[in-house]
Structures are given as C-alpha cells and as structure tokens.
Design an enzyme around this catalytic site. Sequence first.
Site, PDB file in Angstrom:
ATOM      1  N   CYS A 114      22.271  -6.532  -4.796  1.00 56.11           N
ATOM      2  CA  CYS A 114      23.098  -7.506  -5.892  1.00 56.11           C
ATOM      3  C   CYS A 114      23.443  -8.728  -5.160  1.00 56.11           C
ATOM      4  O   CYS A 114      23.780  -9.397  -6.019  1.00 56.11           O
ATOM      5  CB  CYS A 114      24.144  -6.340  -6.293  1.00 56.11           C
ATOM      6  SG  CYS A 114      25.424  -5.923  -5.181  1.00 56.11           S
ATOM      7  N   HIS A 130      -4.721  14.378 -28.061  1.00 56.46           N
ATOM      8  CA  HIS A 130      -5.827  15.515 -28.203  1.00 56.46           C
ATOM      9  C   HIS A 130      -7.132  15.074 -28.471  1.00 56.46           C
ATOM     10  O   HIS A 130      -7.077  14.001 -28.925  1.00 56.46           O
ATOM     11  CB  HIS A 130      -5.327  16.207 -29.616  1.00 56.46           C
ATOM     12  CG  HIS A 130      -4.035  17.231 -29.474  1.00 56.46           C
ATOM     13  ND1 HIS A 130      -2.841  16.406 -29.307  1.00 56.46           N
ATOM     14  CD2 HIS A 130      -3.515  18.278 -29.467  1.00 56.46           C
ATOM     15  CE1 HIS A 130      -1.800  17.289 -29.228  1.00 56.46           C
ATOM     16  NE2 HIS A 130      -2.294  18.324 -29.522  1.00 56.46           N
ATOM     17  N   HIS A 173       0.960  -1.159  -0.063  1.00 57.35           N
ATOM     18  CA  HIS A 173       0.033   0.115   0.027  1.00 57.35           C
ATOM     19  C   HIS A 173       0.917   1.186   0.045  1.00 57.35           C
ATOM     20  O   HIS A 173       0.451   2.253  -0.567  1.00 57.35           O
ATOM     21  CB  HIS A 173      -0.837  -0.016   1.326  1.00 57.35           C
ATOM     22  CG  HIS A 173      -2.338  -0.814   0.896  1.00 57.35           C
ATOM     23  ND1 HIS A 173      -2.883  -1.205   2.073  1.00 57.35           N
ATOM     24  CD2 HIS A 173      -2.945  -1.169  -0.120  1.00 57.35           C
ATOM     25  CE1 HIS A 173      -4.143  -1.783   1.461  1.00 57.35           C
ATOM     26  NE2 HIS A 173      -3.941  -1.602   0.133  1.00 57.35           N
TER      27      HIS A 173
END
Length: 1574
Positions: free
Chosen positions: A819, A1169, A275
């Site tokens: 890593c 648009h 959350h």
Amino acid sequence: MSCSNNTEPTRIAILGTDNIVVDHGIWLNWVTKDLFDNVKSSTYVLVTDTNLYDTYVPPFKHAFDGATDTTAGPRLLTLAIPPGEISKSRQSKAHIEDWMLSQQCTRDTVIIALGGGVIGDMLGYVAATFMRGIRFVQVPTTLLAMVDSSIGGKTAIDTPMGKNLVGAFWQPSRIYIDLAFLETLPSREFINGMAEVIKTAAIWDENEFATLEANAPSIVAAVNQPTGPGRLSPIREILKRIVLGSARVKAEVVSSDEREGGLRNLLNFGHSIGHAYEALLTPQLLHGEAVAIGMVKEAELARYLGVLRPSAVARLAKCISSYGLPTSLGDKRVIKLTAGKRCPVDILLQKMAVDKKNDGRKKKIVLLSAIGKTHEPRATTVEDAAIKVMLSASTLITPGVSTKLATTVTPPGSKSISNRALILAALGEGTCRIKNLLHSDDVEFMLTAITRLGGASYAWEDAGEVLVLTGKGGQLRASSDPLYLGNAGTASRFLTTVVALCSPADVSSTVLTGNARMQVRPIGPLVDALRSNGVSIDYLGPGKSLPLRIDAAGGFAGGVIELAATVSSQYVSSILMAAPYAKEPVTLRLVGGKPISQPYIDMTLAMMKTFGVQVERSSSDPNTYHIAKGTYKNPAEYTIESDASSATYPLAIAAITGTTCTVPNIGSSSLQGDARFAIDVLQPMGCTVQQTASSTTVTGPAPGGLLGLPHVDMEPMTDAFLTASVLAAVAAGTTKISGIANQRVKECNRIAAMREQLGKFGIATDEFDDGIIVTGQPLDTLKTPDAGVFCYDDHRVAMSFSVLSTVANAPVTILERECTGKTWPGWWDTLSQSFGLRLNGDDKHPGVEGRHQQDHTTRSVFIVGMRGAGKTTTGRWMAKLLKRPFIDLDEELERRSGMTIPEMIHGTKGWEGFRRDELQLLHDVMENQASGHVFSCGGGIVESPEARKLLIAYKEKGGCVLLVHRDTKQVVDYLLQDKTRPAYREDIEDVYYRRKPLYDECSNFQYFSPHPAASVASRDAPLDFRCFVDAICGDGSKVTKMTAKEQSFFVSLTVPSVDSAVDVIPQVVVGSDAVELRVDLLQDQTPESVARQVSALRSAAGMPIIFTLRTVSQGGCFPDADHTQALSLYILALRMGVEFIDLEMTWPEHILQTVTNLKGRSRIIASHHDPRGELSWKNGSWTPFYNRALQWGSVIKLVGTAQSMEDNYDLARFKSDMLASHPTPVIALNMGALGKLSRVLNGFLTPVSHPALPFKAAPGQLSAAEIRRALFLLGNINAQSFHLFGKPISKSRSPALHNSLFNLTGLPHKYGLVETDQADEVAAVIREPDFGGASVTIPLKLDVMPLLDEVSESAKVIGAVNTIIPMPLDGSQKRRLLGDNTDWRGMVHCLESIGVASESTASTTTASALVIGSGGTTRAAIFALKSHGYHPIYMLARNEQSLETIRASFPTDFDLRALGGPAEVFTLAVAPTVVISTIPADKPMDPSLRETLEVVLKSPVSEQRTRVLLEMAYQPRHTAAMRLAEDAGWRTIPGAEVLAAQGWHQFQMWTGITPRFIDAQAAVNGDEIPTSTD
C-alpha cells in the site's frame, strides 16, 4: 490466407543462417516453395492440434499438392493431436513416434510443427530423438510462440515433476512467422504474447520499449476487435516491427549463447518469479500473464537491491498494464481467473529453487539496471531473504538503527504537486518537461485519465526520469470507458471538475469510479458547487461519493461559485485549476467556516501562476478568489518538489532513534505545508533541526528522550499527524493533536486507525472532535502486535508504523506492504538501504478488522409488501428466529403521533402529511436503529420516491430489504374483507401491479408465503420460512457442515410441479443433503409460479435447494436462446435466497456476471454437461471448461458421458489433478450405464435419484442408498457396530428401529443389544475400532458419563446420557466419545408434531406445564418443557423430598414448583396445558396423584390452546393417564412415539442422515416399512 504483396519476406539471421522468415500471408503461397527448395525431403509430417487442423491444414494440403509436379513427388502426412499443455507429455510423444513409424517415416523426414508453444516444444523434441534426430520447421501461430518458444531450439516435454524437464537443444531448419495467423488469435492469447515482446525490449532496447509504450492504445484497440480478416490492418506495420524487433533480440542472444551458458539467461527476465507463479496458477493464468507479474516483481527486486531507479520500475509496470497484462496477484482479473488462489511464499521459493539458471542452491535472477539494460550480462545471484521481501504480502521489521547513523534521503516527488502539475500541463498549451514526478499508483491513475480524455500526449526521456508532456490547451473529450481511479482521492477530486470541461465525443458523459473505499469517501460539497453552476452530475452509487457520471457540456458556466471547504482543500484546488476554462470568469467564494489546509490552496495558486494564470485574492474577503478566463502556458521545464508528507517518515526515524537524517530538497521555501513538520513538531519534541530554504536536517535525542507536546495544531499539515502520533507514543507525557478532523475521511478513518493500531503496542489514546490524544510510554514497555499492524490499505498508516517499529522490543510485521506504492513505492528499499534495517518477508495476509467493517448479518431488516401479504406475521417470525425486537412502523407511527393512520389521513395531515411522517420515521430508524431490529413498513411506503431511495441505498450497502408476498388472489380477498385500514382509492389489483416493480426495485430478497393468512397467524414460523431466514441471515453453518461431509448427495427432483409431489418429497430426500429443483422440468415457469414452487419445496424438504435451469444443449428442457427468461428466473432464485444456483458456463457473459454480482450468500455451482460425449477427460479438452467454471463457481460441476470403463479412471485422474491445484470443490461425473462408477466415487454433492420419482434426471443416475451399498462393497464405507447398553433390554424396539433405518438408507451397519448393568463392560465395547455409537438406558445413564471424553450441556443439566456419539478430532484419527441425551429432543418433536407451538415468544401470556414423576426421565421432561418456553413447570410425585431434590438441582430460571394436591391446583394462576407423565404405567396410579391429575386435566385455560398429555411409558400402549386425559378432552401421545423420536434423533447424530419419522415409528410399532429405497 494469402500474401498481400509480392515482395520477399523479411529474414532474420540466427546462428549464421537466415532461417527466420517473417511476413504477412506466407503460409499458403510461400512456405511450400521454400520447403521444396531449401528443406528437401521425401516425407513432410504436418502436426497441429485439433483446434487449428480444420482451418489451416486443408488449404495448405491443397497448396502442397498443387506445387508437386509428379506422383513421385514428396508426400505430406498430417496428424491432429489434442490441444493444451496436457499433450506435451511422454504419452503424446510416444503416440506421435509410433504413428510416424507406422507411416514408414525415415531419417530424411521433415516435421512441420504448426501451432503454439506446446506444439513447437513437443514436436521439436520428437524431431531431436526420432531416428537419432531429424529436421523440423516451426510454424508458430501465436504471438508468444513467434517471439519466444519457436526461436532458439529449446525443445521439451513436461513430466509430473514439472514443466520442460526432459528435452533437448535442437535447432529448427526454418521458422516461418506468418503474421496473418494473428488475425484469428483471441485477444487474451495475443496480449499474453505481448509480455515476451515487452520483456525483450526491457532487457535489450530502450527505443523499442518506447515504441511499445507509444503504440499500446492502437495495438490494444485493434486486438480487441472481433477476430477475422482485416482485424489487425490498422496496426499492420507496427505489428511487424515489434515482432521483428523481439525476434531479432532473441536470435542475437541465441547466436551468442546457444546452450545457455550465461547471456541467454537474460531472456529469462521475469521468468524466475513468473514461472513460480505459473506453476501454482496454471492453467488459469497464462504464461505471459505470469511473466508480466514476474517482470514487475523482479524489477522491484532490482530496485530493492539498489541497482534500478524507481522511475524505471514505474515505467515498466505502466507499459505492462497498458497492454492489459496484470502487474500483481492483486489484479482483479488474476483473482477472478484463479478464484483468488493464494501463492504461499515458501512454495514460490521452492519452485524457484529448481530454476535451470541457478547455481546449486543459489538463486539467479535477471536484474535490470535501466530500461533496455541489465545489471550484468547474465543472471545475478540473489539471496532468498531479499526475494522473500519482494514476494511477501507483509514486511517484518527488525528494530535496530545504528546510533552513529547519518544518512541523506531524497523522498519521491510530491503527490500533491505531481497531480497538480499533470492537470495544469494537460490544460496548458505547449510542451513541458516534468522532472521528479512521483511514480505511484495515484499519479499513474491521473496520467492515464488525462490521456484517455485526450488532454495530452506524453513520452519519457532520460531513462524514465523526465516526463515530456504536451498539453492541448483544454481540448478534452468525454471518455466512453469509465475512468477507474483506485483509491486516489486527489485524482478523483481534481478530475471531477476537469471532466466537466469535456466536450461530447462518442458519448456525452464520463464516469469516474474507484475502489470500494473510494466509493464511500465524500465528494458531495464539490458536486454541489458544480451542480449549482450548471454541471449535470449524477451519483451512480448510494452515497455522495464515486462513482459519478459527469455530463460533457464543454465547461461549467462560471460566475459566482460557493463551495464548502471545511472537509477538503482539494475541492478548492479542483475548481481553481479548471476555472480559467469556464465559460465566464469565476469568483470562488469559500463558505461554511475556516477552510481546511490553507497551505495546499496556496500551493495551487503558486503553481497556477507558474503555468501562466494569476488568481486574484479578494482584498475584502480572504476566502474569495477571482479567476479570469485564460489558457495555461506550459513552462519548458518544471521540477516537482519531493513530497513533504513523505519526508516526515525518514526525519521521524532520525528523531525516534537518536540518529541524523537530511532531506536535501525540502526546506523553508517549500510550497507544501508539511515542510513545517520539522520546525513545528520535531523541534519542540526535543530534536535538533537545521533547515535552510531547500534542505532539512534532523538529529534526534537519545532513544527514549522525545518530549510530548501538550498541544499542537496540525491543520496546516494534517497528513503528518500520523507521523507525530507514533512519535508521541514513545515521548514523555501526553500529546494532544488538533485540526485533523478531515483525516477521518481519507483512505480510512485515520484517527480511528491510529488509535486501534497504537493500542496493539500498549499505547493509550483518546480522540475528540478534531483530533487525537496520545499518552507516551517508555520504550521498554512497548508491546509487540501479535497479528501485525493492519494498515487499512493506507500508505501513511504503513509508513508511520514502520517508524515506530524501528524502536520496538521485537520484530514487527507491517501488513499490506504494497500500500506504500501510493506515494513511496520504494519505501521499504529506503529502510533497508538508507537506515540499515533488516527486513524480512512475512506471508501474513490481513484479516478483517471487525471494528471498521460493517457486519451485514446484524443489520436491521426492513420488510415491504402489500397490506395483507403477511408483513407483520413474517416480521414477528423473523424477529423470534433472529432474537431481535420487532417494530411495525405503522404502529410505531401511530404511537409517536398519538393518532391512528385513518385519523391522520382523514384529518388535517391528509395523505401527503401521512407520507411525509412515514418517510421521516423510516429515515429515523435507518439512522438510529440500523442494526439488530426487524421492521415492517407500510404497504404504500414505496409510493414515496424519497422512501424508495432510502430503501435502495440501504440494500445496496448490504442491508436486507425483504419483500413479502403471497398468492395475489389471496391478498386481494383479504384486503376486501379488512376494514381496519383506509380503503384504497383505486382497484386493489391495479394498486398491486402498479407497486410490484417498485417493491422489486427496493428489495433484495423476497419471501413467497404458500400459507393462507388465516392458517399462520398464531403459529410458529413454518419450516419454509425458517429455511429462508437461515439462508439469508443465518451463519451458513448448515451448508458448511453439508459441504464438509465425506459423502454428500443431492436428489434431483424430476417433477412437473412441486405442489403435486409434496407427499412424495419427504421420502425422496431421505439420505440426501440438498434437493435440486429442476426448474426446466416445471410445467409453469412464470416467476410467481416458480416462487410458489420454491416455497413449497422448502416446506416439504426442509433442506438446501439447488436451483437448476438445464438447457436443451446440456441435456435439459430449457431453451438455450431464452436469455431474458433465464436471467429473470436466476434473479428470482437469488432473491429467494436459494442456497445453490446451478449456472451453466455456456450462458453469455452478462448473465454470468449479473448472477455473480447479485448472488449474495447463495453459492454458484458452475456447471458444464457434455451429453453427446464430445469431450475427453484424458486429452485436456475439459480443462477450458474447468478454468471457466473456476472463475465463476463456489462449486464446479462437470458431467461427461462414459464410452468405456476407462473413462471413469480418466475422470478420477482429472479430478485429482484439479483438486491438487485448487481447493474449489468439484462434482465430476460420467453419464450412462458405464458411468455409474464415477457417481459412486464422486464423493462431493453427488446427484442422485429415487425410485419414487417419475424418472431419473440423467442416464445412469443412482439412489443415495445404492451408492452407499456400492461404497461398502468397494471398501470405502466400513460396517460399524451400534449397541444398546442396559438391563433389562430384551424387549427393546431399538434394534428394530435402527436396523430398519440402516437398511433403508443403504448403510451396512448393525445394531445389537449388550445387556449389562456393569459400566466396565461398556468401557471395553465403546473403544473398539468398529464402534459406531450406542444407546444407553437404565441403569447406566449416569454410570457411563465418566467413560466419555465429553458430555453435552443438555446431558449435564439432565444428569443422564442416553446416546454415545464418536466424534473424529480435526486432523487426528483418534476419536473422542460424546455423551448426549435425546430423550428431551424426542419429547419436543412429539409435542411439535401434534401442533404445540414453542412458548418462548409465541404468546403474550405465559403457559405452564406439569411433569408427573421423580425419576431420571422426569429430568429430561423438565429440560424439554423449558426448551419449549414453558414456565412455571409444575412437578407432581408421591415423594415430595424427591421433588425438592430435583428442583434444587436445576438452575432457578427453570422455575420449578412442586404441586401439593388437588386443592392447590385451583390456586394456580395459569393452569398447565401440557402434561408429561414419566411414571411406570404397568402398575395402578397412586390415588393421590390420580386425583390431582384429574383436577389439572379439567382445569379451564384462559387462552385457546392445544392441550396435550405426553406419556413416556410405552408398555402398555394405552395407559391410565392417557385415558384420563382423553376423557377430559385432551390430546394424547403414546410413549412408543417418544421412543421412536429419541431414536430418530440418535440415528441423525450417528449418521448425519435424517430419515422420515414415520419410518422410525413404523419400525418401533412393528409395522411393515420398505426394506430398500432402490
């Protein structure tokens, strides 16, 4: 949608009643009857969203009406609301309630909530409060709602403070789960729901979890089919099972704990952290995606706290990822969806602090103890510090291990053995139970790959501790999808040979690929060996690395295979393990020298023997192996040894801290070479070592007591050299480690990495051909790395430096914490639990470590193109602009060979020999001069395939290969006249058109020169080329500065041809920061024509270009369906380096992806648009378009249509919300007259028009001047006062100049005179709040300098300030005042405008200049001439002492020389070609000056140059000096032009606007100019 059978649907009990109904096809022919029978009402209110209404409501209404017998039956009311989270609001709730009241709904009304979680949550809350509570039923249409939000009675709406903060528990009367809805659910939404399914299985039922694991491939395959009926038929039964299983778990939990007293908290597994991520990344990241990441993080937290085994974490993560869900923020999809938005840890913890599970300030998180089981039957209290460790990118290690510590550490399974075991078991026959398998990224990549190749099936037993793998005896099939291997070098090498065993399936080859580092790690020797044995392998990248395409030929030939094994023993193991499946017995001969890492080869041989294949080692040649054909027979059980390389780290901690550590399962009998580390390295360094066949115990000397090793050969255990190096750093003396050359080509160049990071601790190091030298330091002298330890994404670097950090003098940050997951995912847990070290999370993210990153901006540039296209000219221009040497490779080839190119071609070499030498030269300069140069190549360089490969590889690695071209007819005409080069053997145009695709293939940029060859040979780089070079090689500061402005604009160019508008473009771009080329409006849209238009626009405008193809559907003229032409034009724009690409989000994915991949330094404006006004800013319908634009754009542009003034306010709120969530700049506008306010308030890159354009690009568009005037009226721009300080100034033309330009650009400022010769009067004015800037003239140019906060370098050298500029401080309202000098800039501008080129590199000979006078303006003239490259600069004045004073005050490199008289002029080596007169012109000129000037003006010059006299006096307009010059044939520039030019520069410094210079001139001269641009 109809039922497929007549059986009763399945019911699930919740709270004692069978209210959950699950089946396929119940919506239309079962729900209505059940409502009438069991949920009776006079009024049913069906509410859904507008996306679902048309599909599902009309057929339901038809079924409802058909089931109603009489007109007195119940009525059905329907309502559609906008989709998305935005509808889950107080406003939407009130709207629904008011509508229901208007429909006379009473307390017996039943609400039917048809939709996903938003609909169910909000309608449930309406039901809970309408008339104090009415009944409702849930009809979930998404998988997420089916298994989660629809069950349990939680209802809520969102508030500005957060999600679900106002609501109620209100149980639905029925939950109808019709699985047929999922047929049309988009795949991402379906997978989103799978997160909740996985969650319930993970906390409650391991059997169901195993079912999910086993069925992931089939479920994902079905879900990824096109939506529609029958899509999910292949998984019909399993789909029902997993939904029932998940729903039952939730129903059981809710029934036991309806009001969330404790047990129900378990359903929030993954949600505490999920959350928090969702709060920051919504709406781009879906709920399930955030929860998926949250589950992994919370499982890692449980592992860190010691309550969950690493194998369970790995199993959970693999299951999640198998459904295509992300497991970390580093997931490529998450980065793309969220535009790489960071989630600061402190903010995440703040979000977690408001979790409803919390107990006051104590955070509670659900912790797993095993798959299917939780640590407690409720959420567990967890300290913030532990959470922060898991959430942070880096780990802060506080030194301090108890000296009495004696601990036992069992490292994870060996990566080397795990990967070998998976290969052998998959190739083998039978089932093998593999224990202690390493659960890491590398091994997961391997397991996934062999599964995808059909080589094995597997399952997990003993809570994920045992992998049960059934091999298929080498029956492998080619994979249609690339096998992605991350940075797993072992997997990549082993699989390269294994994939060669595949048989064709749907495809005839398999692609192996990996991350960026993997794509530079070498694999050439292995590929060469396999190719020589008949395997077809293609490199898909520029080097001999992944990605590889490997042919599926059913195995390699066998026989004798020679392999170079001096770089990696894994090449040897790869062939050895696959060799029994070759078509013939294999003899593997290792060549090239002593094989590297022989113990790893021995390990492979021993494991092959365990799996039933005996390799015979040659008795005569120890580096030759004989492998017979055969099949591996899997042992019933195989236990993986712990990783000996990993074991070096806990043993090293004992060594460095003086404590004791035992590794219980690695000893002298280990298969692994690194098992010798304790005996061969630690013991000689002063440690006490006890090693049995199966265990190793190390006790270190007292801290600081380690001994250096004069020399140690670590070739048998190369990976352990990093551990040895950090110990050597604090050991007495110098340690020399050899035998580790292969470590330069691992996950990073580890030798270089260790040297750089050890240097941060103050450790001196050196390196040699196969090793490193480390000189130890006393513990108390260790430095602390301020920026942390950079790990190069290398697990062994991270773990090694964590060892050194345990004895540091202050806490040390290890960057890139995760890593270590490559080989030891729980390493940080081990440090905390086994060694008692205090760890803290550190939110540092690694910056770029420059030494190991290629700086592409300094890479050499290679120019290609036809002879006559202008390669040499543009090369010289570019070299001058970039301050680099230029080399013409044709000339260089002639120089090196000692003969001309025609002599080569017509001599013994011939064309073939010439091309060979040309190729060799290209290879040489690419290898040895790869940075800091500009090269032009011969026109025919692309005729050589090898040369093309070099050029292509160079550009693909980030280098610049520039194609130069001009109008084809011009090139042909030029070549027909050029007799200096060998004639073409075919028609010139044929040659060009044959080479054109080759040039395009080899280059990544192209410059189209609009200038005829004859017009540019001796000129400075023209404006269009300067803009082009700045775009592709510059520092990007121009665009950065533009985008940082509070108000910025781009003018939309609505012309059919740029060529026809070049005269008007300089006028229309005034006041704008960029110019938009509307390519869809051009008459000719062929690529060559568009290239010409782009170059012409750069020449005319000189500012960043926005390249736009506006489609018909988005209000433009370009055909929506012409995808091929669109893509070709976008690629052209990118090759021409346009600064911005307007990319419509409605284009197909392949266009968006291609443009993104190729964009380089260009920035994408992701646009949408809505000319028809179908979208609303108010209801969230713009949100999907924003989200899509966020994935692709550096800038987002959304343009709607205003129907009312309110639409502008809604837009402003939408934009504000989006900018609060993400920093990506947004252009948001409304078209139409009513939308003008949105344009005024937009701020960032507002599109504008201009009255001089033929029409506006969009309805309601304004000019930049109109917007500024409107902003002044609104109070967004304050009127400022500008002044001229000095005396006398009453006749100054500066007020006319600046007030005209203010008016022209729409600024409300005023410029006036402050006539004074007192600096203290100036001091008061320049600190007034409305002070905008000032000009300074005599006598105050020197006196004002102490009043200023800062003075520019040019003003300091000149010794005078004529301009004051207020400079806002970053993050402060206080302004600093900068003094500058624009006199010299005005002079330079006037010289350039008359055609005087810069002399800095324009000619091979020097050019001199003369300044007349000795006053303050003289100094500015000297500075101007020096900046333009003139030397020497002669000075002429009456007062020789004044000249000496001036000369002594300038640096010696100005090369100033006093000119004594006429006779001295004849002795000058180079006569001046530019004269600047700074003496008063209202009095007669001194006779001696006049005589000397006349001689200068009449002196001959050796080169044909423009000779100019620049007059600084502007009264009178035509001076005596000008007349003398004109009589001698010189060109002259009147002083009024310099006045206009210096004022023109002042205006730019004050406002950031560049007006036309002719307008500034007109104002100074009193000519009429336009009073407005409206």
